[in-house]
Design an enzyme around this catalytic site. Structure first.
Site, PDB file in Angstrom:
ATOM      1  N   SER A 149      -9.668   1.823   3.031  1.00  0.00           N
ATOM      2  CA  SER A 149      -8.811   2.546   2.110  1.00  0.00           C
ATOM      3  C   SER A 149      -7.758   1.677   1.393  1.00  0.00           C
ATOM      4  O   SER A 149      -7.126   2.157   0.456  1.00  0.00           O
ATOM      5  CB  SER A 149      -8.075   3.657   2.863  1.00  0.00           C
ATOM      6  OG  SER A 149      -7.228   3.102   3.857  1.00  0.00           O
ATOM      7  N   LYS A 198       0.850  -1.208   0.000  1.00  0.00           N
ATOM      8  CA  LYS A 198       0.000   0.000   0.000  1.00  0.00           C
ATOM      9  C   LYS A 198       0.876   1.244   0.000  1.00  0.00           C
ATOM     10  O   LYS A 198       1.905   1.283   0.700  1.00  0.00           O
ATOM     11  CB  LYS A 198      -0.903  -0.041   1.245  1.00  0.00           C
ATOM     12  CG  LYS A 198      -1.947   1.055   1.307  1.00  0.00           C
ATOM     13  CD  LYS A 198      -2.849   0.873   2.532  1.00  0.00           C
ATOM     14  CE  LYS A 198      -3.902   1.931   2.671  1.00  0.00           C
ATOM     15  NZ  LYS A 198      -4.764   1.735   3.854  1.00  0.00           N
ATOM     16  N   SER A 251      -9.825  -0.534   7.193  1.00  0.00           N
ATOM     17  CA  SER A 251      -9.283  -0.368   5.839  1.00  0.00           C
ATOM     18  C   SER A 251      -8.626  -1.592   5.204  1.00  0.00           C
ATOM     19  O   SER A 251      -8.289  -1.555   4.021  1.00  0.00           O
ATOM     20  CB  SER A 251      -8.289   0.790   5.810  1.00  0.00           C
ATOM     21  OG  SER A 251      -8.999   1.986   5.673  1.00  0.00           O
TER      22      SER A 251
HETATM   23  N1  GLN Z   1     -13.118   3.975   6.648  1.00  0.00           N
HETATM   24  C1  GLN Z   1     -12.293   4.355   7.752  1.00  0.00           C
HETATM   25  C2  GLN Z   1     -12.002   5.825   7.703  1.00  0.00           C
HETATM   26  O1  GLN Z   1     -12.346   6.450   6.745  1.00  0.00           O
HETATM   27  C3  GLN Z   1     -11.112   3.495   7.773  1.00  0.00           C
HETATM   28  C4  GLN Z   1      -9.807   4.095   7.487  1.00  0.00           C
HETATM   29  C5  GLN Z   1      -8.668   3.154   7.748  1.00  0.00           C
HETATM   30  O2  GLN Z   1      -8.837   2.076   8.344  1.00  0.00           O
HETATM   31  N2  GLN Z   1      -7.497   3.573   7.333  1.00  0.00           N
HETATM   32  O3  GLN Z   1     -11.448   6.378   8.619  1.00  0.00           O
END
Ligand code: GLN
Length: 425
Positions: free
Chosen positions: A153, A78, A177
């Site tokens: 994400s 990532k 994410s």
């Molecule tokens: N959807 C969550 C957010 O927007 C998760 C983000 C993450 O785990 N990096 O904060």
């Protein structure tokens, strides 16, 4: 060939025995990335570098290869995880040209184990999002249907594995994410327990929640990659040093010994029929295998989203203060004064979701509000965590839907941040 069928262990075995060359695997991976480019899973592909590294691995002796658990295996990372000499953009204009001078611990660990880093994967800007639509490089698309989101994400990593471009990838998970995009793309993902994996070299979003974890097509590969990236690490003081030991016999344990809790609250209102039916079907299958189920309750779950969004925005506002046009990446041109340079850099460099979170976070941390918001949220987090401790007194694991709905269409929730946040439950 795409990497859907063979486990990493099988591929590595074939490389040890000389049946396969790493160069073949890497070329396959690069070809697949080209064929599947419509998913926009990658922010950069390291064609030359990965072929060179594969050739080096192919030149090792059989004995040397045998010591490398990920011998010659292509892996994607990532793009919020630092890679020395390779852009690490966080899918943000702010870091578009940022090239870190060092590797994250997990990247060093993968390379030491023989992996070949094939490219960096797309994400929501600074890992803030649930769909991988909010990327400076455009949205990632679901390999099963390009009109739908990958989830986020870590959507690029999940799509790369689901596309068969790589057998494994790394994601990061702060509040879902890894788990949510893996569910939406139909692959396996794990958010390790906090502290299991070093965060050294992971670009910080919300430090008390961020964890790096593996994405793969099967549980064994998840275990194998976790055992490599959970190496002890003195440079991250929150790293427990409790390395996961990959032991094949773990996978042979009789499932009958497991007691699994079904949290009542996860199966209540707001859960789509499609997801509910998929869960019920799975639970029935597992019951047939002899696994015992028991109902448990997580009464404070109701507060999880609001608690999460207070904590993560507060920590993000603090962590992202470092992007000031001086230390890293982008700097706005033609600013009149030092203050203007800071302000313009942040105005031009960050996208709207990142700005929203910085503002929310700065608000909840501000004098007079700290106790009412951040401190309160920290206390509620303890209550949520105690709910899980209580549940684990009567079961070994809990089962739950990953998200309340299957993947939605690209564009469907982009303009409604609250709806997007609510999908994180
Ligand atoms: N959807 C969550 C957010 O927007 C998760 C983000 C993450 O785990 N990096 O904060």
């Amino acid at each position: 060939m795409r990497f859907h069928k063979d486990s990493i262990e099988t591929l590595a075995q074939k490389i040890y025995s000389g049946e396969l060359r790493s160069t073949d695997l890497v070329s396959t991976s690069l070809d697949t990335i080209k064929q599947t480019s419509k998913t926009n899973a990658f922010t950069s592909v390291l064609e030359e570098r990965s072929l060179e590294r594969a050739a080096q691995i192919d030149h090792l002796t059989m004995k040397e290869k045998g010591t490398l658990p990920l011998c010659g295996i292509p892996v994607a990372v990532k793009d919020n995880i630092c890679t020395s000499g390779i852009p690490t953009t966080c899918a943000s204009k702010m870091l578009e040209n940022f090239v870190p001078p060092y590797n994250a611990t997990v990247v060093d660990a993968l390379e030491k184990a023989g992996a070949v880093i094939i490219g960096k994967t797309n994400l929501d800007e600074f890992a803030m999002g649930s769909s991988t639509e909010i990327s400076h490089f455009g949205p990632a698309r679901n390999p099963h249907n390009p009109n739908y989101i990958t989830g986020g994400s870590s959507g690029g990593s999940a799509a790369a594995v689901a596309d068969g471009a790589v057998p494994a990838a790394l994601g990061s998970d702060t509040g879902g994410s890894i788990r949510q995009p893996c569910s939406h793309c139909g692959v396996m993902g794990l958010k390790p327990t906090y502290g299991r994996v070093s965060r050294y070299g992971l670009v910080a979003f919300a430090s008390s929640l961020d964890q790096i974890g593996p994405i793969a097509t099967n549980v064994r590969d998840i275990g194998l990659v976790l055992s490599i990236i959970s190496c002890p690490e003195p440079r991250d003081s929150t790293c427990s040093g409790n390395q996961f030991v990959y032991d094949k016999s773990l996978f042979e344990e009789k499932p009958q010994t497991l007691r699994v809790g079904i949290p009542r609250e996860y199966f209540g209102e707001g859960l789509s029929d499609e997801v509910r039916n998929a869960c019920t079907e799975l639970i029935d299958k597992l019951k047939d295998k002899g696994i015992q189920f028991t109902e448990v309750s997580l009464p404070n779950l109701h507060y999880a989203i609001s608690t999460y969004y207070v904590i993560c925005t507060a920590e993000a506002s603090s962590n992202l203060a470092r992007y000031d046009g001086v230390k890293y990446g982008f700097r706005a041109e033609n600013a009149g004064s030092l203050y203007d340079m800071y302000a313009e850099t942040r105005r031009q460099g960050f996208g709207p979701e990142v700005k929203r979170r910085i503002m929310l976070g700065t608000y909840v941390l501000s004098s007079g509000y700290y106790d009412a918001y951040y401190l309160k949220a920290a206390k509620v987090r303890t209550l949520v965590s105690r709910d899980f401790d209580n549940a684990f007194s009567s079961c070994d694991a809990v089962i739950s839907p990953v998200a309340p709905t299957p993947a939605f269409k690209i564009g469907e929730k982009c303009n409604d941040p609250l709806q997007m946040y609510l999908t994180d439950i």
